[in-house]
Design a protein around this motif. Structure first.
Motif: not given
Length: 226
Positions: A105, A127, A130-131, A139
């Motif tokens: 993250r 976030g 990355l999701e 993360l």
């Protein structure tokens, strides 16, 4: 198709080697629209990396222009070129170049903060990105705690952190095994489609090239449709 987010116009580049000249680009021209993925192929030494560096405003052509979102950036000063790179261009390389002391993250937060985004907002966007690439559970892991494919997916998220209009990916799956390569490419495709970024992807992998919207080959310094 929407208006081209990236337009390369009649690019020429010659390298002088002793008494001989190496003409790497000889009128190369290409347009890439938002949400489009274009594969760039060609043998090693054909000039793909030079073309990518010029498209990313990291190198200047001898002639021709690089137009980003309708604006010719090829003749801009160094300061303006840096501003355009930061605001409008995302880069993904064969090697992920993540900062080892920071988490996944934090690696996606940092370029946003450099661009002036508040830390809280940058963390939220990191976030979300990355999701999107399937790393919601990773993360807070540092690069050494991630697999090669996971590291490259972090690099893709980082490249999109500042919402660029153009994404340049130079052999983004070159160091990965076939299964991991497919996963990384799927993540890259999803994020291009959902963000609407114009993506130019240099690759030796003809199977991946065949999955993109179209393929161009760098041949004798020019770009030709495959």
């Amino acid at each position: 198709m929407s208006e081209a987010a990236l337009a390369l116009k009649e690019l020429r580049k010659t390298f002088h080697q002793g008494r001989s000249d190496l003409h790497v680009l000889n009128g190369a021209a290409l347009e890439v629209a938002g949400g489009e993925m274009v594969a760039l192929v060609g043998p090693s030494g054909s000039g793909k990396s030079t073309l990518m560096h010029i498209a990313g405003l990291l190198e200047r052509p001898d002639a021709g222009s690089v137009v980003i979102q309708g604006r010719d950036a090829s003749k801009a000063g160094d300061g303006e070129r840096t501003r355009v790179r930061r605001a409008s261009i995302g880069f993904v390389y064969q090697h992920h170049h993540l900062l080892p002391e920071f988490s996944a993250r934090e690696n996606v937060v940092l370029p946003q903060m450099i661009a002036g985004t508040a830390r809280s907002k940058a963390r939220t966007r990191a976030g979300e990105l990355l999701e999107l690439v399937g790393l919601a559970e990773r993360l807070d892991h540092r690069p050494a705690e991630l697999s090669g494919g996971e590291q490259q997916r972090v690099a893709i998220a980082r490249a999109l952190a500042n919402e660029p209009s153009v994404l340049l990916a130079d052999e983004p799956t070159g160091n990965l095994d076939p299964t991991t390569s497919d996963r990384v490419f799927a993540a890259l495709t999803q994020i291009v489609r959902e963000s609407g970024v114009a993506a130019l992807v240099a690759t030796h992998n003809l199977d991946l090239a065949g999955q993109m919207d179209r393929t161009v080959r760098l041949q004798d310094g020019a770009l030709v449709a495959v």
